[in-house]
Design a protein around this motif. Structure first.
Motif, short mmCIF file in Angstrom:
data_model
loop_
_atom_site.label_atom_id
_atom_site.label_comp_id
_atom_site.label_asym_id
_atom_site.label_seq_id
_atom_site.Cartn_x
_atom_site.Cartn_y
_atom_site.Cartn_z
N ALA A 79 0.72 -1.20 0.05
CA ALA A 79 0.06 0.10 -0.20
C ALA A 79 0.69 1.32 0.17
CB ALA A 79 -1.02 0.06 1.40
N LEU A 80 1.90 1.05 0.72
CA LEU A 80 2.75 2.48 0.70
C LEU A 80 3.32 2.68 -0.42
CD1 LEU A 80 4.51 4.60 2.51
CD2 LEU A 80 6.32 2.71 2.99
N LYS A 81 3.84 1.63 -1.19
CA LYS A 81 4.36 1.78 -2.62
C LYS A 81 3.52 2.36 -3.54
CE LYS A 81 6.90 -0.81 -5.90
NZ LYS A 81 7.62 -2.26 -6.28
N GLN A 82 2.20 1.86 -3.34
CA GLN A 82 1.39 2.42 -4.31
C GLN A 82 1.02 3.84 -4.20
OE1 GLN A 82 -2.58 3.25 -3.85
NE2 GLN A 82 -2.29 3.58 -6.20
N VAL A 83 0.88 4.10 -3.01
CA VAL A 83 0.39 5.64 -2.50
C VAL A 83 1.31 6.48 -3.05
CG1 VAL A 83 -0.04 7.05 -0.65
CG2 VAL A 83 -1.28 5.00 -0.71
N MET A 84 2.67 6.05 -2.74
CA MET A 84 3.96 7.14 -2.97
C MET A 84 4.03 7.15 -4.40
SD MET A 84 6.99 6.23 -0.43
CE MET A 84 7.36 4.77 -1.22
N GLU A 85 3.92 6.08 -5.24
CA GLU A 85 3.83 5.95 -6.72
C GLU A 85 2.83 6.91 -7.25
OE1 GLU A 85 6.22 1.96 -7.57
OE2 GLU A 85 4.06 2.46 -7.95
N SER A 86 1.62 6.86 -6.68
CA SER A 86 0.40 7.82 -7.15
C SER A 86 0.80 8.99 -7.04
CB SER A 86 -1.08 6.94 -6.72
OG SER A 86 -1.98 7.75 -7.09
N GLN B 261 -4.61 11.15 3.48
CA GLN B 261 -5.74 10.67 3.13
C GLN B 261 -5.45 9.07 3.54
OE1 GLN B 261 -7.25 10.27 -0.96
NE2 GLN B 261 -9.35 9.52 -0.44
N GLN B 262 -4.52 8.68 3.09
CA GLN B 262 -4.40 7.06 3.26
C GLN B 262 -3.40 6.74 4.36
OE1 GLN B 262 -5.31 4.95 1.01
NE2 GLN B 262 -6.14 6.44 0.03
N PHE B 263 -2.75 7.64 5.10
CA PHE B 263 -2.03 7.38 6.24
C PHE B 263 -2.12 8.54 7.20
CE2 PHE B 263 0.46 5.73 2.64
CZ PHE B 263 0.22 4.10 3.03
N PRO B 264 -3.26 8.72 7.77
CA PRO B 264 -3.51 10.11 8.52
C PRO B 264 -2.84 10.27 9.98
CG PRO B 264 -5.48 8.51 8.55
CD PRO B 264 -4.52 7.83 7.68
N LEU C 230 -0.69 18.47 -3.47
CA LEU C 230 -1.03 17.10 -4.00
C LEU C 230 -0.58 15.73 -3.19
CD1 LEU C 230 -1.06 17.57 -7.75
CD2 LEU C 230 -3.12 17.54 -6.63
N ILE C 231 0.55 15.88 -2.85
CA ILE C 231 1.23 14.85 -2.14
C ILE C 231 0.82 14.80 -0.80
CG2 ILE C 231 3.54 14.08 -1.25
CD1 ILE C 231 4.82 15.31 -3.64
N LEU C 232 0.47 15.88 -0.13
CA LEU C 232 0.42 15.81 1.22
C LEU C 232 -1.08 15.49 1.22
CD1 LEU C 232 1.53 19.21 2.81
CD2 LEU C 232 2.52 16.99 2.59
N ALA C 233 -2.18 16.00 0.27
CA ALA C 233 -3.57 15.42 0.46
C ALA C 233 -3.32 13.80 0.35
CB ALA C 233 -4.27 16.24 -0.63
#
Length: 270
Positions: A9-16, A61-64, A54-57
């Motif tokens: 999940a971390l990899k997917q969120v960072m890449e996105s 959202q995924q890792f509050p 964009l990155i902070l949002a």
């Protein structure tokens, strides 16, 4: 706080998040940025600000529960509590000088820090259609086609060779760097901007990246994560691993780095 995100999940969120930031940066790059000067005399553009937003949002959202230390937010006085030891470091546009000059070596950087060490990260070079990730001690390089990540391949530092190649900062060359190269008998040195210097060492295209001018933690964390996952290391001049989350430093600002040597494992800093 010792609860790490799920690696996939971390990899997917960072890449996105990085890809989204990269698209915003390239849209501004195509028309030319408006440049302002911050209080520390460094340049900033609307691309830095939009990419960080964009990155902070995406991360929030995924890792509050994980605090985020981001370059432009810190410049505005917003520094979260990172005492639990797990936090993100974000440089939305590393190599702003390259970006302003119309070169292609700027990057988007996101890293996850745990107990002072960069344990995961992404370095995205949108103008070069490539990027690098580090998750679970695996470093990869990937290509980007029409905004989508394509081919991936594992990378690693090269073994010791008789011909040593260095990479150095394009915008921050110093006499100390020249002296280091001379002292180590290094004739081949490539000047390049942004955190791509770490990635060239991580990919085995260079042996060492000496840095004798000021950097901040968000400048280095993602590239350092890639390098460490590829079998390299970043050490200060006294031989200690470069640490992250440095606050209340007696002789420098929060999150400022000392001089360092990033290299394949086994390089002697002294």
């Amino acid at each position: 706080m010792d609860m790490q995100p799920d690696p996939a999940a971390l990899k997917q969120v960072m890449e996105s998040a990085a890809l989204s930031a990269g698209r915003a940066i390239m849209a501004i790059h195509s028309v030319g940025p408006e440049v302002q000067i911050k209080l520390d005399s460094s340049p900033v553009t609307e691309a830095d600000e939009e990419a960080e937003r964009l990155i902070l949002a995406a991360l929030r959202q995924q890792f509050p529960a994980i605090p985020i230390v981001a370059e432009e937010a810190v410049a505005a006085g917003h520094v979260p509590d990172i005492s639990a030891g797990l936090f993100f470091l974000v440089d939305p546009l590393d190599g702003t000088k390259e970006f302003i000059a119309g070169r292609s070596e700027f990057t988007v950087n996101i890293a996850l820090i745990q107990n002072g060490a960069p344990i995961a990260g992404i370095v995205l070079a949108p103008a070069l259609s490539t990027g690098f990730t580090a998750v679970e001690n695996r470093a990869e390089r990937f290509s980007i086609t029409e905004g989508i990540i394509g081919e991936r391949r594992a990378i690693g530092c090269r073994d010791h060779s008789s011909a040593v190649t260095a990479v150095a900062s394009r915008s921050h060359d110093t006499p100390e760097t020249a002296r280091f190269l001379d002292d180590h008998g290094i004739d081949a040195c490539t000047a390049i901007g942004s955190s791509l210097k770490f990635c060239l060492v991580a990919e085995g295209l260079a042996d060492v990246y000496p840095r004798f001018s000021r950097t901040m933690e968000w400048d280095t964390a993602a590239g350092d994560a890639v390098l460490r996952a590829a079998g390299g290391e970043t050490r200060t001049l006294d031989g200690a691993l470069l640490a992250y989350g440095k606050r209340n430093q007696p002789h420098d600002a929060d999150f400022a780095n000392p001089n360092f040597i990033a290299a394949r494992a086994g390089w002697k800093t002294k």
